[in-house]
Write a protein that holds these residues in place. Structure first.
Motif, mmCIF file in Angstrom:
data_model
loop_
_atom_site.group_PDB
_atom_site.id
_atom_site.type_symbol
_atom_site.label_atom_id
_atom_site.label_comp_id
_atom_site.label_asym_id
_atom_site.label_seq_id
_atom_site.Cartn_x
_atom_site.Cartn_y
_atom_site.Cartn_z
ATOM 1 N N SER A 82 13.030 5.708 -6.833
ATOM 2 C CA SER A 82 12.016 4.666 -7.027
ATOM 3 C C SER A 82 11.750 3.888 -5.744
ATOM 4 O O SER A 82 10.614 3.467 -5.502
ATOM 5 N N PHE A 83 12.751 3.715 -4.897
ATOM 6 C CA PHE A 83 12.508 3.048 -3.621
ATOM 7 C C PHE A 83 11.587 3.886 -2.739
ATOM 8 O O PHE A 83 10.644 3.364 -2.139
ATOM 9 N N GLY A 84 11.825 5.185 -2.689
ATOM 10 C CA GLY A 84 10.962 6.065 -1.897
ATOM 11 C C GLY A 84 9.547 6.114 -2.430
ATOM 12 O O GLY A 84 8.572 6.045 -1.666
ATOM 13 N N MET A 85 9.392 6.200 -3.748
ATOM 14 C CA MET A 85 8.052 6.252 -4.332
ATOM 15 C C MET A 85 7.325 4.918 -4.182
ATOM 16 O O MET A 85 6.110 4.893 -3.977
ATOM 17 N N THR A 86 8.052 3.816 -4.252
ATOM 18 C CA THR A 86 7.424 2.512 -4.033
ATOM 19 C C THR A 86 6.911 2.403 -2.604
ATOM 20 O O THR A 86 5.812 1.880 -2.364
ATOM 21 N N ALA A 87 7.674 2.906 -1.655
ATOM 22 C CA ALA A 87 7.225 2.880 -0.261
ATOM 23 C C ALA A 87 5.963 3.716 -0.078
ATOM 24 O O ALA A 87 5.032 3.292 0.624
ATOM 25 N N VAL A 89 3.669 4.440 -2.405
ATOM 26 C CA VAL A 89 2.552 3.789 -3.084
ATOM 27 C C VAL A 89 2.084 2.558 -2.301
ATOM 28 O O VAL A 89 0.879 2.283 -2.218
ATOM 29 N N VAL A 90 3.009 1.824 -1.693
ATOM 30 C CA VAL A 90 2.613 0.674 -0.876
ATOM 31 C C VAL A 90 1.784 1.135 0.320
ATOM 32 O O VAL A 90 0.780 0.513 0.675
ATOM 33 N N LEU A 91 2.183 2.223 0.942
ATOM 34 C CA LEU A 91 1.404 2.735 2.075
ATOM 35 C C LEU A 91 0.024 3.218 1.641
ATOM 36 O O LEU A 91 -0.966 3.014 2.357
ATOM 37 N N LEU A 92 -0.069 3.860 0.476
ATOM 38 C CA LEU A 92 -1.381 4.272 -0.031
ATOM 39 C C LEU A 92 -2.263 3.056 -0.331
ATOM 40 O O LEU A 92 -3.456 3.055 -0.009
ATOM 41 N N ALA A 93 -1.673 2.027 -0.947
ATOM 42 C CA ALA A 93 -2.440 0.815 -1.242
ATOM 43 C C ALA A 93 -2.845 0.101 0.039
ATOM 44 O O ALA A 93 -3.952 -0.445 0.127
ATOM 45 N N LEU A 94 -1.986 0.100 1.040
ATOM 46 C CA LEU A 94 -2.320 -0.524 2.314
ATOM 47 C C LEU A 94 -3.463 0.218 2.996
ATOM 48 O O LEU A 94 -4.379 -0.400 3.549
ATOM 49 N N GLY A 95 -3.443 1.547 2.942
ATOM 50 C CA GLY A 95 -4.546 2.325 3.506
ATOM 51 C C GLY A 95 -5.850 2.072 2.779
ATOM 52 O O GLY A 95 -6.912 1.952 3.399
ATOM 53 N N ALA A 96 -5.799 1.950 1.451
ATOM 54 C CA ALA A 96 -7.013 1.649 0.686
ATOM 55 C C ALA A 96 -7.516 0.249 0.994
ATOM 56 O O ALA A 96 -8.725 0.027 1.095
ATOM 57 N N TYR A 97 -6.607 -0.690 1.178
ATOM 58 C CA TYR A 97 -7.023 -2.055 1.506
ATOM 59 C C TYR A 97 -7.664 -2.115 2.894
ATOM 60 O O TYR A 97 -8.677 -2.782 3.084
ATOM 61 N N LEU A 98 -7.078 -1.409 3.852
ATOM 62 C CA LEU A 98 -7.628 -1.432 5.208
ATOM 63 C C LEU A 98 -8.987 -0.756 5.290
ATOM 64 O O LEU A 98 -9.816 -1.120 6.120
ATOM 65 N N SER A 99 -9.243 0.219 4.427
ATOM 66 C CA SER A 99 -10.531 0.897 4.471
ATOM 67 C C SER A 99 -11.618 0.145 3.700
ATOM 68 O O SER A 99 -12.793 0.226 4.055
ATOM 69 N N THR A 100 -11.246 -0.595 2.667
ATOM 70 C CA THR A 100 -12.259 -1.283 1.858
ATOM 71 C C THR A 100 -12.244 -2.797 2.011
ATOM 72 O O THR A 100 -13.151 -3.465 1.528
#
Length: 119
Positions: A82-87, A89-100
């Motif tokens: 769960s720690f690895g998957m949370t990391a 998902v956070v990176l995916l959300a950060l990439g989506a935030y930076l693009s939009t």
């Protein structure tokens, strides 16, 4: 002690569900993390709550007092995963935030989205 642990699991679950239902990505990620912690505590408690008991049998003649080592191993593995998957998902959300430049999770863009898509 069981009531206190059950109350903690219920609190983690309620807070996790509340955060998952938010319309922003980062609270939803925190909610998923809280839900995984609640499941981990539940799995850990399923191996019996005992104080000062070894996780394996000591004597070969009797059952003795011991705790089940399987839930402990499952929880340890689940924490790492769960720690690895949370990391991730956070990176995916950060990439989506930076693009939009927004962290909203809208399922649609409103009633004008279909008209703009048709033009």
């Amino acid at each position: 002690m069981e009531a206190l642990v059950a109350l903690g699991i219920g609190t983690l679950t309620a807070a996790g569900i509340y955060l998952v239902l938010r319309r922003r990505t980062f609270p939803a990620i925190l909610g998923i993390a809280l839900l995984s912690y609640a499941v981990n505590v539940f799995l850990f408690v399923s191996g019996r709550l005992m104080l000062n008991a070894p996780p394996v049998l000591i004597d070969k003649t009797g059952a003795g007092v011991y705790t089940d080592p399987l839930p402990q191993a499952l929880v340890l593995t689940a924490i790492v995963i769960s720690f690895g998957m949370t990391a991730v998902v956070v990176l995916l959300a950060l990439g989506a935030y930076l693009s939009t430049r927004s962290d909203r999770m809208d399922m649609d863009n409103g009633p004008d989205a279909e008209e703009e898509a048709g033009q």
